[in-house]
Design a protein around this motif. Structure first.
Motif, PDB file in Angstrom:
ATOM      1  N   ALA A  49       0.825  -1.213   0.000  1.00  0.00           N
ATOM      2  CA  ALA A  49       0.000   0.000   0.000  1.00  0.00           C
ATOM      3  C   ALA A  49       0.858   1.261   0.000  1.00  0.00           C
ATOM      4  O   ALA A  49       0.543   2.228  -0.705  1.00  0.00           O
ATOM      5  CB  ALA A  49      -0.945   0.001   1.201  1.00  0.00           C
ATOM      6  N   GLU A  50       1.948   1.267   0.763  1.00  0.00           N
ATOM      7  CA  GLU A  50       2.828   2.436   0.805  1.00  0.00           C
ATOM      8  C   GLU A  50       3.498   2.669  -0.544  1.00  0.00           C
ATOM      9  O   GLU A  50       3.618   3.804  -1.001  1.00  0.00           O
ATOM     10  CB  GLU A  50       3.888   2.270   1.898  1.00  0.00           C
ATOM     11  N   ILE A  51       3.933   1.595  -1.177  1.00  0.00           N
ATOM     12  CA  ILE A  51       4.562   1.714  -2.492  1.00  0.00           C
ATOM     13  C   ILE A  51       3.549   2.252  -3.502  1.00  0.00           C
ATOM     14  O   ILE A  51       3.830   3.203  -4.235  1.00  0.00           O
ATOM     15  CB  ILE A  51       5.132   0.354  -2.952  1.00  0.00           C
ATOM     16  N   ALA A  52       2.367   1.657  -3.529  1.00  0.00           N
ATOM     17  CA  ALA A  52       1.328   2.100  -4.475  1.00  0.00           C
ATOM     18  C   ALA A  52       0.952   3.558  -4.229  1.00  0.00           C
ATOM     19  O   ALA A  52       0.766   4.325  -5.189  1.00  0.00           O
ATOM     20  CB  ALA A  52       0.101   1.193  -4.372  1.00  0.00           C
ATOM     21  N   ASN A  53       0.851   3.961  -2.966  1.00  0.00           N
ATOM     22  CA  ASN A  53       0.511   5.355  -2.657  1.00  0.00           C
ATOM     23  C   ASN A  53       1.571   6.318  -3.165  1.00  0.00           C
ATOM     24  O   ASN A  53       1.264   7.388  -3.682  1.00  0.00           O
ATOM     25  CB  ASN A  53       0.283   5.544  -1.159  1.00  0.00           C
ATOM     26  N   GLN A  54       2.851   5.942  -3.019  1.00  0.00           N
ATOM     27  CA  GLN A  54       3.929   6.803  -3.518  1.00  0.00           C
ATOM     28  C   GLN A  54       3.892   6.861  -5.044  1.00  0.00           C
ATOM     29  O   GLN A  54       4.066   7.929  -5.636  1.00  0.00           O
ATOM     30  CB  GLN A  54       5.291   6.303  -3.049  1.00  0.00           C
ATOM     31  N   LEU A  55       3.666   5.732  -5.691  1.00  0.00           N
ATOM     32  CA  LEU A  55       3.563   5.720  -7.152  1.00  0.00           C
ATOM     33  C   LEU A  55       2.424   6.629  -7.617  1.00  0.00           C
ATOM     34  O   LEU A  55       2.599   7.429  -8.546  1.00  0.00           O
ATOM     35  CB  LEU A  55       3.345   4.294  -7.669  1.00  0.00           C
ATOM     36  N   ARG A  56       1.273   6.521  -6.968  1.00  0.00           N
ATOM     37  CA  ARG A  56       0.119   7.372  -7.327  1.00  0.00           C
ATOM     38  C   ARG A  56       0.445   8.853  -7.124  1.00  0.00           C
ATOM     39  O   ARG A  56       0.080   9.691  -7.951  1.00  0.00           O
ATOM     40  CB  ARG A  56      -1.105   6.986  -6.514  1.00  0.00           C
ATOM     41  N   ALA A  57       1.104   9.167  -6.018  1.00  0.00           N
ATOM     42  CA  ALA A  57       1.441  10.574  -5.741  1.00  0.00           C
ATOM     43  C   ALA A  57       2.342  11.124  -6.841  1.00  0.00           C
ATOM     44  O   ALA A  57       2.134  12.253  -7.323  1.00  0.00           O
ATOM     45  CB  ALA A  57       2.118  10.695  -4.376  1.00  0.00           C
ATOM     46  N   TRP A  58       3.333  10.349  -7.256  1.00  0.00           N
ATOM     47  CA  TRP A  58       4.211  10.808  -8.336  1.00  0.00           C
ATOM     48  C   TRP A  58       3.478  10.875  -9.669  1.00  0.00           C
ATOM     49  O   TRP A  58       3.743  11.760 -10.472  1.00  0.00           O
ATOM     50  CB  TRP A  58       5.443   9.921  -8.434  1.00  0.00           C
ATOM     51  N   CYS A  59       2.537   9.963  -9.895  1.00  0.00           N
ATOM     52  CA  CYS A  59       1.752  10.006 -11.135  1.00  0.00           C
ATOM     53  C   CYS A  59       0.877  11.264 -11.195  1.00  0.00           C
ATOM     54  O   CYS A  59       0.555  11.746 -12.283  1.00  0.00           O
ATOM     55  CB  CYS A  59       0.883   8.757 -11.276  1.00  0.00           C
ATOM     56  N   GLU A  60       0.498  11.784 -10.055  1.00  0.00           N
ATOM     57  CA  GLU A  60      -0.302  13.014  -9.984  1.00  0.00           C
ATOM     58  C   GLU A  60       0.560  14.271 -10.079  1.00  0.00           C
ATOM     59  O   GLU A  60       0.040  15.369 -10.286  1.00  0.00           O
ATOM     60  CB  GLU A  60      -1.104  13.051  -8.678  1.00  0.00           C
ATOM     61  N   ASP A  61       1.860  14.117  -9.931  1.00  0.00           N
ATOM     62  CA  ASP A  61       2.797  15.247  -9.913  1.00  0.00           C
ATOM     63  C   ASP A  61       3.200  15.606 -11.345  1.00  0.00           C
ATOM     64  O   ASP A  61       3.808  14.791 -12.043  1.00  0.00           O
ATOM     65  CB  ASP A  61       4.026  14.847  -9.098  1.00  0.00           C
ATOM     66  N   ASP A  62       2.889  16.815 -11.772  1.00  0.00           N
ATOM     67  CA  ASP A  62       3.238  17.258 -13.119  1.00  0.00           C
ATOM     68  C   ASP A  62       4.750  17.336 -13.334  1.00  0.00           C
ATOM     69  O   ASP A  62       5.203  17.435 -14.472  1.00  0.00           O
ATOM     70  CB  ASP A  62       2.621  18.630 -13.413  1.00  0.00           C
ATOM     71  N   GLY A  63       5.528  17.279 -12.272  1.00  0.00           N
ATOM     72  CA  GLY A  63       6.976  17.344 -12.369  1.00  0.00           C
ATOM     73  C   GLY A  63       7.642  15.983 -12.512  1.00  0.00           C
ATOM     74  O   GLY A  63       8.864  15.881 -12.468  1.00  0.00           O
TER      75      GLY A  63
END
Length: 179
Positions: A56-70
């Motif tokens: 869950a922590e890995i997936a959450n970090q991946l999602r956060a970066w996928c939402e980051d325009d940078g």
């Protein structure tokens, strides 16, 4: 399969996530190998983190970066094996909209030349989510070098012919745009 010198290099922004229950960021040779290679190629390190083998922590970090325009590309290292704690592949698949099936196949082909049938133990994978590329690489430094040197350095170079990931990057999320 060559570099078209008439095209201008386009740097992409790459985030690195290392997954380990035992290493710290300071001890992370595989993540550092990827950082060194991507910056030497002319790309930008967008972010770098270390997480434990928690799906869950890995997936959450991946999602956060996928939402980051940078962030255009996410590379993870570690957690792709067969043991009970290896959950990086499952976390990636929790996030993917589309899997890049051939990435794992090509990585296995590259690995076979280096480590023979031991390549069968890797579950390296790639996919796309929210206009971002994601690649899960094994935790070994050698495997990270192979994935970068034999696949990613070429596919993340806009000048690579006949095609590459960078030229279609702007279209990855076209289904989410209103017409």
């Amino acid at each position: 399969m060559s570099i078209d010198e008439s095209r201008e290099f386009i740097p992409v922004r790459i985030a690195i996530l290392s997954v380990s229950d035992t290493r710290t960021l300071d001890e992370d040779r595989s993540g550092q190998t990827l950082v060194d290679r991507l910056t030497q190629a002319g790309h930008e390190l967008a972010d770098r983190k270390m997480l434990r083998d928690e799906r869950a922590e890995i997936a959450n970090q991946l999602r956060a970066w996928c939402e980051d325009d940078g962030v255009d590309v996410i590379l993870t290292t570690g957690g792709t094996g067969l043991t009970g704690r290896d959950v990086t592949v499952e976390a990636h698949r929790d996030v993917y909209e589309k899997e890049i099936d051939a990435f794992g196949t090509v990585f296995t082909h590259v690995s076979m030349a280096k480590i023979g049938t031991s390549a069968v133990q890797s579950r390296a994978t790639g996919g796309v989510a929210n206009g971002t590329y994601l690649f899960a690489l094994p935790g070994s430094t050698g495997a990270c070098k192979d994935a970068w040197d034999e696949i990613l350095v070429k596919q993340l170079d806009y000048r690579h012919r006949p095609c590459n990931f960078v030229e279609i990057l702007p279209r990855l999320d076209e289904h989410q745009r209103r017409k």
